[in-house]
Design an enzyme around this catalytic site. Structure first.
Site, PDB file in Angstrom:
ATOM      1  N   LYS A 251       2.961   4.482  -1.160  1.00 49.68           N
ATOM      2  CA  LYS A 251       2.872   5.394  -2.308  1.00 49.68           C
ATOM      3  C   LYS A 251       4.142   6.255  -2.313  1.00 49.68           C
ATOM      4  CE  LYS A 251      -1.147   3.589  -2.093  1.00 49.68           C
ATOM      5  NZ  LYS A 251      -2.358   4.213  -1.612  1.00 49.68           N
TER       6      LYS A 251
ATOM      7  N   HIS B 291       0.809  -1.218   0.000  1.00 52.74           N
ATOM      8  CA  HIS B 291       0.000   0.000   0.000  1.00 52.74           C
ATOM      9  C   HIS B 291       0.843   1.268   0.000  1.00 52.74           C
ATOM     10  CE1 HIS B 291      -3.414   2.585   1.619  1.00 52.74           C
ATOM     11  NE2 HIS B 291      -3.992   1.910   0.638  1.00 52.74           N
TER      12      HIS B 291
ATOM     13  N   ASP C 128      15.278  10.801  -9.498  1.00 56.17           N
ATOM     14  CA  ASP C 128      16.641  11.238  -9.197  1.00 56.17           C
ATOM     15  C   ASP C 128      16.767  11.538  -7.706  1.00 56.17           C
ATOM     16  OD1 ASP C 128      17.562  10.844 -11.768  1.00 56.17           O
ATOM     17  OD2 ASP C 128      17.112  12.883 -12.421  1.00 56.17           O
TER      18      ASP C 128
END
Length: 521
Positions: free
Chosen positions: A184, A182, A189
């Site tokens: 995110k 789950h 870079d």
């Protein structure tokens, strides 16, 4: 004991031999210019944090930005993808099956820059649900087929609970209830976006979430290493043997055995590697002269499914509880939000126990719940969360906090109708009164990331968040603006509303199912 110096890129890092020195340095840096009502709280919280967290990063002004809307989030994703030179690393629940524009953007970046490498980490159950039809896995497979797995490393995490009879009996539509990847994380870079948003059209247009951009090579490196570690516990999409197919394997290079072959051994190996990562990270302590840095960010994560039951080394749950339990006076306020309002009982108890005079809980109106008028069993979910909201209000009343804690429902139109939005934001803000305005609260702490602070977040899923503590007035103003933007679409809800509004009636069957399946919500 002497302190050794570790030479790294700016900001500077030092190995610390004493946890008490670690705590005192942070206190001097943060409390020197912090708003006075927050000083005692900051002193308490930093003492508490040093017992639990091994890693933090210092930021200067303008190194953290708050992204305002889903469309800005999408535009920034595409911009960062196009300009990346060395690496793109993405962790999300899934990639929407219609997101060909995003895939094309990544493909163009790979074509124009031969040094660029892309790493994806998605959930293996959610990302393959529609196979053999178009889904996350098929979209990523097209990139692997074109550029090879050396340049495009696509991983699918499958919870070790997806094992044995559960793998056979539980239907695809419901196997996500066993646990998910789950996190995110959107890295480009030396910059990274932490959010609660996934990668699909609604998250780019009309699904409200939160998004913070961090500009720090060291911070990005930390999350890249975390991304790579969880990827090494995951399946890999490799070049298909037949064009258009998806070829998923367990690579020999993975440091653990495949969980389907030996779940117990997998958990033993994975938990040890995770623990090593969290412990080794204590050597990356950025220390600078008092007052030089205005913001400290602590990475916090929850990896409960990968740890033994009674030896969970995760850092998120304990940190959240510490943040709340250290609120001891009325000079501090808080706002809590979760689109899926199934708050962990310990967190709820700590929220209710705080001596606040003004605090808000923001949750989705049934008309802003992503499952509103959905098909099948999931159509009952808005009612389930409505029932949980009512139970929370009953607890507020039981604690005699009716005048202090307000439940607010967020609604912007009706989801799945023209101009209708859904609500997916999650987070915590801790505020003090602005010295120049006795009636105004301004955040100086927030938590940003993937967690919904639910029972399942602390038992079934992999979550990653960041705790931000700041005395940077510009960042505090941005945090206040972010909070106000959410509050403008809310209205207070009381127990009386549940009594008088027939649309708030929840059937007995939904109540029973909510009680039985609460851990899965």
């Amino acid at each position: 004991m002497t302190t050794r110096l570790l030479q790294l890129t700016r900001p500077h890092y030092r190995l610390l031999s004493s946890p008490f020195r670690k705590s005192s340095i942070i206190q001097r840096q943060m409390s020197a210019s912090s708003p006075s009502p927050a000083n005692s709280y900051l002193n308490m919280i930093t003492k508490s944090l040093q017992h639990n967290l091994q890693t933090w990063f210092h930021f200067e002004p303008n190194e953290i930005d708050i992204i305002e809307s889903p469309s800005h989030f999408y535009d920034l994703l595409k911009s960062k993808i196009s300009s990346s030179q060395k690496r793109i690393f993405i962790a999300s629940l899934y990639l929407g099956k219609s997101e060909t524009e995003l895939i094309d953007c990544i493909s163009q970046a790979l074509s124009k820059n031969p040094d660029l490498k892309v790493s994806f980490l998605l959930d293996g159950l959610r990302g393959t649900r529609e196979l053999p039809s178009t889904c996350s896995a098929t979209l990523l497979s097209s990139l692997v087929a074109k550029y090879g797995s050396e340049r495009v490393d696509c991983r699918l995490y499958k919870t070790p609970a997806y094992h044995g009879w559960k793998k056979i009996v539980v239907p695809k539509r419901f196997n996500e209830g066993l646990g998910l990847q789950h996190m995110k994380i959107y890295g480009f870079d030396n910059e990274i976006i932490l959010s609660g948003a996934n990668l699909s059209n609604d998250y780019f247009t009309n699904r409200q979430d939160r998004y913070y951009l961090f500009k720090s090579a060291n911070f990005a490196n930390y999350y890249f290493k975390l991304h790579q570690l969880i990827s090494s516990f995951s399946y890999q999409i490799v070049k298909p043997k037949v064009a258009g197919n998806v070829n998923i394997i367990w690579p020999d290079s993975n440091p653990t055995i495949e969980p389907m072959k030996n779940k117990r051994k997998f958990l033993r190996e994975a938990s040890q590697l995770l623990e090593n990562f969290l412990q080794i990270s204590k050597h990356n302590q950025p220390i600078s002269p008092p007052g030089q840095f205005s913001t400290i960010v602590y990475p916090i994560s929850q990896f409960t499914p990968l740890f033994p039951k009674y030896n969970d080394k995760s850092t998120e749950k304990s940190t959240i509880l510490s943040l709340l339990s250290n609120i001891k006076n009325t000079s501090i306020s808080w706002t809590f939000t979760a689109g899926y309002f199934n708050i962990l009982p310990e967190i709820k108890a700590n929220l209710l126990a705080t001596p606040v005079t003004e605090a808000n809980v923001i949750t989705a109106s049934p008309f802003a719940n992503g499952f509103y008028q959905s098909k099948g069993v999931s159509s009952n979910l808005p009612g389930a969360y409505l029932y949980l909201s009512k139970k929370f209000l009953q607890d507020v009343s039981r604690y005699n906090k009716d005048q202090a804690i307000t439940l607010r429902e967020w609604q912007r139109g009706v989801v799945n109708k023209p101009n209708g939005w859904s609500y997916h934001a999650k987070g915590i803000w801790i505020s003090s009164r602005d010295n120049n305005d006795s009636d105004s609260w301004k955040p100086f702490i927030t938590v940003i990331g993937s967690s919904n602070y639910t029972r399942r977040a602390y038992s079934l899923d992999l979550e990653s968040n960041a705790l931000i503590i700041t005395k940077d007035e510009e960042l505090r103003n941005k945090m206040k603006g972010e909070l106000n933007d959410l509050l403008q679409y809310t209205k207070p809800v009381t127990l009386e509303d549940f009594k008088s509004d027939p649309e708030r009636h929840v059937g007995t069957g939904v109540k029973i199912a909510t009680s039985v399946l609460g851990k899965k919500l």
